[in-house]
Design a protein around this motif. Structure first.
Motif, PDB file in Angstrom:
ATOM      1  N   UNK A   1       0.833  -1.207   0.000  1.00 11.68           N
ATOM      2  CA  UNK A   1       0.000   0.000   0.000  1.00 11.68           C
ATOM      3  C   UNK A   1       0.864   1.252   0.000  1.00 11.68           C
ATOM      4  N   UNK A   2       1.885   1.273   0.855  1.00  9.54           N
ATOM      5  CA  UNK A   2       2.784   2.438   0.902  1.00  9.54           C
ATOM      6  C   UNK A   2       3.441   2.675  -0.449  1.00  9.54           C
ATOM      7  N   UNK A   3       3.906   1.599  -1.069  1.00 11.07           N
ATOM      8  CA  UNK A   3       4.581   1.740  -2.361  1.00 11.07           C
ATOM      9  C   UNK A   3       3.630   2.276  -3.422  1.00 11.07           C
ATOM     10  N   UNK A   4       2.437   1.707  -3.486  1.00  9.01           N
ATOM     11  CA  UNK A   4       1.476   2.153  -4.498  1.00  9.01           C
ATOM     12  C   UNK A   4       1.057   3.597  -4.248  1.00  9.01           C
TER      13      UNK A   4
ATOM     14  N   UNK B   1       2.748   5.949  -2.747  1.00 11.39           N
ATOM     15  CA  UNK B   1       3.882   6.825  -3.092  1.00 11.39           C
ATOM     16  C   UNK B   1       3.994   7.002  -4.601  1.00 11.39           C
ATOM     17  N   UNK B   2       3.844   5.898  -5.337  1.00  9.27           N
ATOM     18  CA  UNK B   2       3.909   5.977  -6.797  1.00  9.27           C
ATOM     19  C   UNK B   2       2.756   6.805  -7.357  1.00  9.27           C
ATOM     20  N   UNK B   3       1.574   6.634  -6.790  1.00 12.05           N
ATOM     21  CA  UNK B   3       0.425   7.425  -7.233  1.00 12.05           C
ATOM     22  C   UNK B   3       0.677   8.911  -6.999  1.00 12.05           C
ATOM     23  N   UNK B   4       1.241   9.227  -5.852  1.00 10.60           N
ATOM     24  CA  UNK B   4       1.534  10.624  -5.542  1.00 10.60           C
ATOM     25  C   UNK B   4       2.547  11.191  -6.538  1.00 10.60           C
TER      26      UNK B   4
ATOM     27  N   UNK C   1      -4.876   9.366  -8.335  1.00  7.92           N
ATOM     28  CA  UNK C   1      -5.607   8.935  -7.145  1.00  7.92           C
ATOM     29  C   UNK C   1      -5.840   7.419  -7.228  1.00  7.92           C
ATOM     30  N   UNK C   2      -6.254   6.850  -6.116  1.00  8.59           N
ATOM     31  CA  UNK C   2      -6.603   5.425  -6.095  1.00  8.59           C
ATOM     32  C   UNK C   2      -7.753   5.174  -7.072  1.00  8.59           C
TER      33      UNK C   2
ATOM     34  N   UNK D   1       0.786  -0.159 -15.308  1.00  3.86           N
ATOM     35  CA  UNK D   1       0.246   1.200 -15.271  1.00  3.86           C
ATOM     36  C   UNK D   1       1.189   2.167 -14.564  1.00  3.86           C
ATOM     37  N   UNK D   2       1.809   1.702 -13.481  1.00  2.82           N
ATOM     38  CA  UNK D   2       2.701   2.575 -12.705  1.00  2.82           C
ATOM     39  C   UNK D   2       4.156   2.472 -13.153  1.00  2.82           C
TER      40      UNK D   2
END
Length: 75
Positions: free
Chosen positions: A13-16, A18-21, A26-27, A60-61
């Motif tokens: 969750x933290x990794x995703x 951070x990557x989203x930010x 957004x989620x 995607x990321x």
């Protein structure tokens, strides 16, 4: 005084997040791009996910799947 519940975040969750930010996403936007509900992503954050979902997220990321799965440890 009432104590607030603090939800523990998982490594994935933290990794995703951070990557989203970093990508200004957004989620909800990630969920839309990979074709799942936002709730499905929250299940992933709790450890319930499929290989297919991880592959879509990593694509995607633009990050390898193994990076999402590895623990945050210093060797």
């Amino acid at each position: 005084m009432e104590k607030k519940k603090v939800r523990k975040t998982t490594s994935i969750e933290r990794k995703i997040r951070n990557l989203l930010q970093e990508k200004n996403m957004t989620v909800s936007e990630l969920a839309l791009k990979i074709g799942v509900s936002r709730v499905a992503l929250y299940h992933l954050f709790k450890g319930n996910y499929s290989r297919e979902m991880l592959n879509k997220i990593s694509s995607t990321l633009d990050i390898p799947v193994h990076i999402l799965l590895c623990e945050d440890r210093v060797f």
